[in-house]
Design an enzyme around this catalytic site. Structure first.
Site, PDB file in Angstrom:
ATOM      1  CB  SER A 244     -62.766  12.657  31.421  1.00 20.68           C
ATOM      2  OG  SER A 244     -61.634  12.021  32.009  1.00 20.68           O
TER       3      SER A 244
ATOM      4  NE  ARG B 155     -56.201  -0.179  31.141  1.00 24.67           N
ATOM      5  CZ  ARG B 155     -55.968   0.941  31.825  1.00 24.67           C
ATOM      6  NH1 ARG B 155     -56.965   1.576  32.420  1.00 24.67           N
ATOM      7  NH2 ARG B 155     -54.737   1.431  31.884  1.00 24.67           N
TER       8      ARG B 155
ATOM      9  CG  ASP C   5     -58.053   4.318  35.419  1.00 29.28           C
ATOM     10  OD1 ASP C   5     -58.095   3.973  34.223  1.00 29.28           O
ATOM     11  OD2 ASP C   5     -57.572   5.408  35.785  1.00 29.28           O
TER      12      ASP C   5
END
Length: 453
Positions: free
Chosen positions: A171, A365, A334
């Site tokens: 984004s 991640r 996140d």
């Protein structure tokens, strides 16, 4: 730096740190204006300092101040009035992807040539969709190594018009365009193809821009799409319409608390028997990661949120185990490391889906959390688009072990929480918490976390 974490039972009250996302955008938007403004409760972390330094190089005057009575950090910004000067030397954004993307688009509004670079991690993170759009808009943006990553060389100016960009990777590309387009002479339109991941971060961008008096109009439109096989279909396309020749004037602004940073301690309190944590400064905002409250509720935690006073309370006085949940992480990337830890210590199964964009952060991640939680005994499977965690199968296998933080602040903080639950966990590259939560270890010590570094 290595941090060795022992079993800990957190108890106490902590004020949530200021939002990194809001601080980035507020500093940038204040710099685009010409009037002086004061940003209260700002986050001074490695990433936000990168944005402050970059804005100074484009001509903003930015000073840090400390309130002598409250010791609260404030930032005073005198902007360059929408006319950025050309930096005299390369801009080093450190580890901050947000800084890199915002400044790349701004560089395409400035005169002259601008070079942007960063640390080893930044030089591995692709900016290809943003570079493609800026080049199509008339700028000349080059990835020096030809891989879409920094270092970047920006020459020439973008022109107002109709931009098209893929929203599936980050984004931040959209936010960068949204904030630079109002400085152009006439109107522009940005069409987002593929689902816009992490949309709440774009909502934050628009919220602060509108507070600064800038119009950005969002709407959906049906458009015909031609597939690779030649077939025709229709789909909703997210469109932003931005009038040109606008002026920013943010005025004094207070940065809200950060739900991403709060998620670690809130999750620890929900998991650990006897824990009792209150966090203040967490008022409703556009932050997608405020969903941590809903997530913990779904998992069965004893949690309450006084929205009027910005207070969240979590306790586990009964010592109960939580239950696994299914979570679509499209809007909350996140939170994925935190949710992986939550799933590893909860009964049943946890499925994290729609999270492929999490691979394009400071590290991959999904891969990192799979590797590190496996080391402490979790039964976890990495999929193309997320994680599948069997808390049931992990239940009697979890044990302390050395783990790698991957130089990623969110990986480090989530693994620290795992260490508080089982003890015996040593996390390396722990200094990376400076990226988003400089006071993390100090706050953990205040509530009774036991660790050595």
């Amino acid at each position: 730096m290595n941090v060795s974490v022992k079993k800990s039972m957190p108890v106490g009250t902590i004020t949530a740190p200021a939002s990194k996302s809001y601080t980035h955008r507020a500093v940038f938007i204040a710099s685009l204006g010409k009037n002086e403004c004061e940003l209260s409760h700002a986050l001074l972390s490695a990433d936000t300092l990168s944005t402050m330094n970059a804005c100074k190089m484009f001509g903003a005057n930015i000073e840090e101040k400390t309130d002598p009575e409250t010791n609260e950090k404030r930032i005073v910004v005198k902007g360059f009035g929408g006319k950025p000067k050309t930096p005299e030397k390369p801009i080093d954004v450190g580890n901050s992807g947000t800084t890199l993307r915002l400044m790349t688009a701004l560089a395409a509004v400035a005169d002259g040539e601008v070079v942007l670079t960063g640390d080893e991690s930044i030089q591995k993170r692709s900016n290809a969709p943003l570079l493609k759009t800026l080049n199509e808009a008339g700028a000349d943006v080059i990835s020096v190594n030809g891989n879409g990553c920094a270092p970047l060389l920006v020459k020439g100016k973008i022109k107002p018009g109709n931009y098209v960009i893929d929203g599936g990777m980050s984004s931040q590309f959209i936010s960068a365009l949204l904030l630079s387009c109002p400085l152009l002479e006439t109107d522009s339109k940005i069409s987002i193809y593929n689902d816009l991941k992490s949309k709440p971060y774009v909502d934050i961008t628009i919220e602060i821009a509108e507070k600064a008096g800038v119009d950005i109009n969002e709407y959906l439109k049906w458009e015909k799409i031609f597939e690779k096989d030649g077939t025709e279909s229709e789909k909703h396309v997210l469109i932003y319409s931005i009038p040109g020749n606008q002026t920013y004037d943010l005025g004094d602004y207070t940065i809200p608390g950060d739900f991403s940073s709060a998620s670690y301690l809130l999750t620890a309190a929900a998991l650990i028997p006897g824990a009792d944590i209150t966090m203040t400064g967490l008022f409703p905002s556009a932050q997608g990661d405020s969903a941590i409250v809903e997530i913990l509720e779904k998992a069965g935690a004893d949690i309450s949120w006084d929205k009027e006073n910005g207070v969240i309370h979590v306790s586990n006085k009964t010592g109960k185990r939580l239950k696994g949940i299914n979570w679509d992480a499209g809007k909350t990337p996140d939170l994925v490391p935190t949710l992986a830890v939550l799933g590893a210590f909860s009964d049943g199964e946890t499925r994290i889906t729609n999270a492929e964009h999490v691979r394009f952060k400071e590290t991959d991640r999904l891969k990192a959390m799979t590797e590190e939680l496996t080391k402490v005994g979790a039964v976890i499977e990495e999929t193309d688009y997320g994680l599948f965690i069997s808390g049931e199968k992990s239940k009697n296998k979890m044990k302390g072990a050395p783990v790698c933080g991957h130089h990623d602040h969110r990986i480090v903080m989530s693994l620290f929480i795992a260490g508080m639950v089982i003890g015996g966990v040593t996390v390396d590259t722990a200094e990376s918490v400076q990226i988003s939560y400089p006071g993390f270890f100090e706050d953990m010590k205040k509530v009774g976390a036991v660790f050595e570094n």
